[in-house]
Design a protein around this motif. Structure first.
Motif, PDB file in Angstrom:
ATOM      1  N   ALA A  24       4.242   7.321   7.691  1.00 49.94           N
ATOM      2  CA  ALA A  24       3.137   7.869   8.480  1.00 49.94           C
ATOM      3  C   ALA A  24       1.987   8.290   7.569  1.00 49.94           C
ATOM      4  O   ALA A  24       0.813   8.012   7.852  1.00 49.94           O
ATOM      5  CB  ALA A  24       3.619   9.059   9.304  1.00 49.94           C
ATOM      6  N   LEU A  25       2.317   8.944   6.442  1.00 52.98           N
ATOM      7  CA  LEU A  25       1.277   9.357   5.495  1.00 52.98           C
ATOM      8  C   LEU A  25       0.635   8.135   4.833  1.00 52.98           C
ATOM      9  O   LEU A  25      -0.594   8.071   4.687  1.00 52.98           O
ATOM     10  CB  LEU A  25       1.879  10.271   4.436  1.00 52.98           C
ATOM     11  N   ALA A  26       1.454   7.159   4.447  1.00 53.58           N
ATOM     12  CA  ALA A  26       0.910   5.944   3.821  1.00 53.58           C
ATOM     13  C   ALA A  26      -0.004   5.201   4.784  1.00 53.58           C
ATOM     14  O   ALA A  26      -1.034   4.639   4.370  1.00 53.58           O
ATOM     15  CB  ALA A  26       2.052   5.037   3.368  1.00 53.58           C
ATOM     16  N   ALA A  27       0.339   5.188   6.068  1.00 55.73           N
ATOM     17  CA  ALA A  27      -0.514   4.525   7.059  1.00 55.73           C
ATOM     18  C   ALA A  27      -1.869   5.210   7.147  1.00 55.73           C
ATOM     19  O   ALA A  27      -2.912   4.547   7.238  1.00 55.73           O
ATOM     20  CB  ALA A  27       0.171   4.536   8.422  1.00 55.73           C
ATOM     21  N   LEU A  28      -1.878   6.537   7.113  1.00 56.60           N
ATOM     22  CA  LEU A  28      -3.148   7.278   7.123  1.00 56.60           C
ATOM     23  C   LEU A  28      -3.998   6.908   5.919  1.00 56.60           C
ATOM     24  O   LEU A  28      -5.204   6.623   6.046  1.00 56.60           O
ATOM     25  CB  LEU A  28      -2.855   8.787   7.119  1.00 56.60           C
ATOM     26  N   VAL A  29      -3.389   6.888   4.742  1.00 55.61           N
ATOM     27  CA  VAL A  29      -4.116   6.577   3.514  1.00 55.61           C
ATOM     28  C   VAL A  29      -4.625   5.139   3.542  1.00 55.61           C
ATOM     29  O   VAL A  29      -5.773   4.859   3.173  1.00 55.61           O
ATOM     30  CB  VAL A  29      -3.202   6.818   2.295  1.00 55.61           C
ATOM     31  N   TRP A  30      -3.774   4.220   3.957  1.00 53.53           N
ATOM     32  CA  TRP A  30      -4.143   2.798   4.013  1.00 53.53           C
ATOM     33  C   TRP A  30      -5.341   2.595   4.930  1.00 53.53           C
ATOM     34  O   TRP A  30      -6.319   1.947   4.559  1.00 53.53           O
ATOM     35  CB  TRP A  30      -2.929   2.018   4.511  1.00 53.53           C
ATOM     36  N   ARG A  31      -5.284   3.159   6.126  1.00 51.50           N
ATOM     37  CA  ARG A  31      -6.382   3.019   7.077  1.00 51.50           C
ATOM     38  C   ARG A  31      -7.666   3.677   6.539  1.00 51.50           C
ATOM     39  O   ARG A  31      -8.754   3.097   6.616  1.00 51.50           O
ATOM     40  CB  ARG A  31      -5.991   3.663   8.418  1.00 51.50           C
ATOM     41  N   SER A  32      -7.538   4.861   5.997  1.00 51.48           N
ATOM     42  CA  SER A  32      -8.726   5.605   5.573  1.00 51.48           C
ATOM     43  C   SER A  32      -9.417   4.944   4.390  1.00 51.48           C
ATOM     44  O   SER A  32     -10.648   4.819   4.365  1.00 51.48           O
ATOM     45  CB  SER A  32      -8.326   7.046   5.223  1.00 51.48           C
ATOM     46  N   ILE A  33      -8.628   4.516   3.392  1.00 49.44           N
ATOM     47  CA  ILE A  33      -9.240   3.856   2.235  1.00 49.44           C
ATOM     48  C   ILE A  33      -9.838   2.515   2.633  1.00 49.44           C
ATOM     49  O   ILE A  33     -10.936   2.148   2.188  1.00 49.44           O
ATOM     50  CB  ILE A  33      -8.209   3.703   1.105  1.00 49.44           C
ATOM     51  N   THR A  34      -9.148   1.767   3.475  1.00 48.26           N
ATOM     52  CA  THR A  34      -9.685   0.474   3.931  1.00 48.26           C
ATOM     53  C   THR A  34     -11.013   0.669   4.652  1.00 48.26           C
ATOM     54  O   THR A  34     -11.954  -0.120   4.467  1.00 48.26           O
ATOM     55  CB  THR A  34      -8.668  -0.223   4.849  1.00 48.26           C
ATOM     56  N   ARG A  35     -11.111   1.721   5.437  1.00 46.83           N
ATOM     57  CA  ARG A  35     -12.346   2.000   6.162  1.00 46.83           C
ATOM     58  C   ARG A  35     -13.510   2.264   5.199  1.00 46.83           C
ATOM     59  O   ARG A  35     -14.649   1.927   5.481  1.00 46.83           O
ATOM     60  CB  ARG A  35     -12.128   3.191   7.093  1.00 46.83           C
ATOM     61  N   THR A  36     -13.231   2.860   4.045  1.00 47.29           N
ATOM     62  CA  THR A  36     -14.306   3.171   3.086  1.00 47.29           C
ATOM     63  C   THR A  36     -14.895   1.925   2.448  1.00 47.29           C
ATOM     64  O   THR A  36     -16.000   1.971   1.896  1.00 47.29           O
ATOM     65  CB  THR A  36     -13.795   4.089   1.963  1.00 47.29           C
ATOM     66  N   ARG A  37     -14.179   0.808   2.496  1.00 49.91           N
ATOM     67  CA  ARG A  37     -14.587  -0.372   1.732  1.00 49.91           C
ATOM     68  C   ARG A  37     -15.536  -1.289   2.492  1.00 49.91           C
ATOM     69  O   ARG A  37     -16.117  -2.198   1.890  1.00 49.91           O
ATOM     70  CB  ARG A  37     -13.337  -1.134   1.285  1.00 49.91           C
ATOM     71  N   ASN A  38     -15.651  -1.098   3.796  1.00 48.90           N
ATOM     72  CA  ASN A  38     -16.622  -1.864   4.588  1.00 48.90           C
ATOM     73  C   ASN A  38     -16.494  -3.371   4.372  1.00 48.90           C
ATOM     74  O   ASN A  38     -17.473  -4.055   4.036  1.00 48.90           O
ATOM     75  CB  ASN A  38     -18.053  -1.418   4.264  1.00 48.90           C
ATOM     76  N   VAL A  39     -15.272  -3.888   4.542  1.00 45.54           N
ATOM     77  CA  VAL A  39     -15.034  -5.322   4.353  1.00 45.54           C
ATOM     78  C   VAL A  39     -14.885  -5.995   5.716  1.00 45.54           C
ATOM     79  O   VAL A  39     -14.623  -5.336   6.729  1.00 45.54           O
ATOM     80  CB  VAL A  39     -13.782  -5.566   3.489  1.00 45.54           C
ATOM     81  N   PRO A  40     -15.063  -7.309   5.803  1.00 46.40           N
ATOM     82  CA  PRO A  40     -15.003  -8.009   7.095  1.00 46.40           C
ATOM     83  C   PRO A  40     -13.663  -7.847   7.786  1.00 46.40           C
ATOM     84  O   PRO A  40     -12.616  -7.680   7.148  1.00 46.40           O
ATOM     85  CB  PRO A  40     -15.256  -9.474   6.707  1.00 46.40           C
ATOM     86  N   ALA A  41     -13.693  -7.932   9.118  1.00 46.00           N
ATOM     87  CA  ALA A  41     -12.484  -7.713   9.920  1.00 46.00           C
ATOM     88  C   ALA A  41     -11.406  -8.750   9.653  1.00 46.00           C
ATOM     89  O   ALA A  41     -10.216  -8.463   9.816  1.00 46.00           O
ATOM     90  CB  ALA A  41     -12.852  -7.713  11.402  1.00 46.00           C
ATOM     91  N   ASP A  42     -11.774  -9.962   9.227  1.00 43.18           N
ATOM     92  CA  ASP A  42     -10.768 -10.991   9.000  1.00 43.18           C
ATOM     93  C   ASP A  42     -10.193 -10.975   7.583  1.00 43.18           C
ATOM     94  O   ASP A  42      -9.354 -11.791   7.232  1.00 43.18           O
ATOM     95  CB  ASP A  42     -11.332 -12.376   9.309  1.00 43.18           C
ATOM     96  N   GLN A  43     -10.647 -10.015   6.749  1.00 41.27           N
ATOM     97  CA  GLN A  43     -10.130  -9.899   5.390  1.00 41.27           C
ATOM     98  C   GLN A  43      -8.691  -9.376   5.415  1.00 41.27           C
ATOM     99  O   GLN A  43      -8.360  -8.433   6.128  1.00 41.27           O
ATOM    100  CB  GLN A  43     -10.996  -8.944   4.570  1.00 41.27           C
ATOM    101  N   LYS A  44      -7.811 -10.009   4.641  1.00 42.82           N
ATOM    102  CA  LYS A  44      -6.443  -9.520   4.520  1.00 42.82           C
ATOM    103  C   LYS A  44      -6.432  -8.223   3.704  1.00 42.82           C
ATOM    104  O   LYS A  44      -7.137  -8.099   2.695  1.00 42.82           O
ATOM    105  CB  LYS A  44      -5.558 -10.552   3.826  1.00 42.82           C
ATOM    106  N   ALA A  45      -5.642  -7.264   4.142  1.00 36.12           N
ATOM    107  CA  ALA A  45      -5.496  -5.993   3.421  1.00 36.12           C
ATOM    108  C   ALA A  45      -4.019  -5.635   3.381  1.00 36.12           C
ATOM    109  O   ALA A  45      -3.312  -5.781   4.383  1.00 36.12           O
ATOM    110  CB  ALA A  45      -6.300  -4.884   4.098  1.00 36.12           C
ATOM    111  N   SER A  46      -3.566  -5.161   2.218  1.00 45.23           N
ATOM    112  CA  SER A  46      -2.152  -4.850   2.040  1.00 45.23           C
ATOM    113  C   SER A  46      -1.962  -3.404   1.630  1.00 45.23           C
ATOM    114  O   SER A  46      -2.847  -2.782   1.043  1.00 45.23           O
ATOM    115  CB  SER A  46      -1.523  -5.755   0.968  1.00 45.23           C
TER     116      SER A  46
END
Length: 464
Positions: A270-292
């Motif tokens: 649950a904590l990792a999901a929060l971090v993953w979502r929040s950091i990904t949001r800061t990067r402003n990358v296209p919606a079709d970009q793969k993120a891990s």
């Protein structure tokens, strides 16, 4: 932003050796060999207001004596790596073997002073991690292969104006975080009990055969180490500690489970999901970009039969959950937490043995330059007994790390000072992403004010 570095002076350097041991030669496992291009583990503890009856020289002498005893039990740390070459009938090099010569050559011990730095300077609870902290650790920028000529363990005691910091640089090809904190806790136990009490968690060596392999050395199909080693330097990063209380973690876990109509999602996904979502949001990358999101997960208990929890060596894999940026951010927290929860559940004996077979068929070492810049890496673990390292001075005020193995998107997890259920995250991001993370509404709603100043007050009262 990071603070300017006050002067830190090295006063002395010496070698601490164990009592003479019979010569030993330790072969390395695939988990160990894969680490040769990574940096040393650099972790340390901050202690405030030590007993006034103890002088610095007394503390140092006691640490050296107890470290010598600890190295008897963790004897690989007192050795050095050696390389042997394999040749064909034409004397052409066909491969190399890396192993540990457990020769008792010893660990390095440094005494440094930084009398312009206070405990509160190190804590800096509302600021970035100060840049001077990297000077609390020896062997900065060293990669594990350097353990051929450098010590496999180096310790630095840095005197502050009102406390001390003990920083260890521990060769990551010798062991992982589980091994590191077992060593640190055992050293502290020996110091605390004067070496009289039996070890609570004696290290277990040479149990690699449990995984189904013998102890024969593994031949790497390279003619020279330069064929597979690299030296990684990250871009300028901001590093910051974020605190999550027992209550905030419990609420985050409940939220993730409610959104998935389940009760099987544990706290860390649950904590990792929060971090993953929040950091990904800061990067402003296209919606079709793969993120891990990569989670550093240990293998000991997941093998069948399991390795001992006190197995001394490496036994970890980075397990990976991947989706698109659009799916990650358009779904809720529970969706991402469930994805990570399933990834953890799928990391089992069969998966581990499959990865071992793949490695044996095509040996490799991890390259930090190969990290996906759209991803997040969650390293270390809040399960490590960081604050159990009591040298008879009481509980440490905080844990901190050096510059090793850091890159944009690296997140290091620590047990929070409150104890089990609380977590401190050390987040490393490029400056623009860190600024965005500090303002991210979802992230800020869970982060708690740091407890470290309150902790400092408690420490001040210990010997008053």
């Amino acid at each position: 932003m990071a603070s300017p570095a006050p002067p830190i002076h090295h006063l002395s350097t010496c070698t601490v050796k164990p009592s003479p041991l019979p010569p030993k030669h330790c072969h390395l496992t695939p988990w160990d060999l894969a680490m040769f291009s990574a940096h040393y583990i650099q972790k340390g503890l901050l202690f405030a207001n030590l007993p006034p009856s103890l002088s610095t020289n007394q503390i140092i002498d006691h640490l050296k004596s107890s470290l010598s005893t600890a190295l008897l039990h963790f004897y690989p740390l007192a050795g050095r790596f050696v390389t042997e070459e394999a040749y064909d009938e034409n004397q052409k090099v066909t491969g190399i073997f890396w192993s540990i010569d457990c020769n008792g050559e010893g660990a390095e011990f440094i005494h440094a002073i930084a009398d312009k730095i206070t405990v509160s300077d190190v804590l800096s609870p509302s600021d970035d991690v100060p840049s001077f902290i990297r000077s609390f650790f020896p062997l900065d920028s060293a990669i594990n292969h350097d353990g051929h000529t450098q010590p496999l363990l180096a310790v630095q005691l840095t005197e502050l104006s009102d406390g001390i910091f003990i920083g260890c640089s521990f060769n990551h090809a010798i062991g992982d975080g589980t091994s590191y904190w077992n060593f640190f806790n055992t050293w502290a136990q020996i110091a605390r009990t004067k070496g009289v009490a039996p070890l609570s968690r004696p290290p277990v060596h040479n149990s690699w055969f449990i995984v189904g392999y013998d102890t024969a050395p593994i031949k790497l199909p390279f003619s020279h180490p330069d064929d597979l080693l690299e030296r990684f330097s990250p871009p300028p990063l901001r590093e910051k500690i974020f605190h999550f209380s027992v209550q905030s973690i419990a609420q985050l876990k409940a939220k993730a489970n409610q959104e998935c109509s389940t009760n099987s999602i544990s706290s860390f996904p649950a904590l990792a999901a929060l971090v993953w979502r929040s950091i990904t949001r800061t990067r402003n990358v296209p919606a079709d970009q793969k993120a891990s999101c990569r989670l550093s997960d240990q293998n000991r208990a997941r093998l069948s039969p399991p390795l001992s929890p006190d197995y001394f060596g490496n036994s970890i894999y980075a397990i990976i959950a991947t989706t698109t940026v659009g799916d990650l951010l358009n779904h809720d927290l529970g969706w991402a937490a469930w994805l990570l929860n399933r990834t953890v559940a799928d990391h089992n004996d069969c998966t581990i043995r499959g990865r071992l077979r793949e490695w044996m068929a095509r040996p490799m070492v991890y390259q930090l330059t190969g990290f996906d810049r759209f991803s997040v890496m969650m390293g270390s673990s809040p399960r490590f007994d960081v604050y159990g390292c009591d040298f008879e001075w009481g509980k440490a005020v905080a844990a901190r790390s050096g510059s090793a193995n850091k890159f944009d998107g690296k997140v290091t997890s620590y047990l929070g000072w409150e104890g089990p259920g609380s977590v401190d995250l050390e987040v490393c991001l490029v400056p623009e992403s860190m600024s965005a993370l500090e303002s991210d509404e979802e992230f800020r709603s869970v982060v708690c004010p740091s407890l470290e100043l309150e902790v400092l007050v408690r420490a001040n009262n210990r010997y008053s």
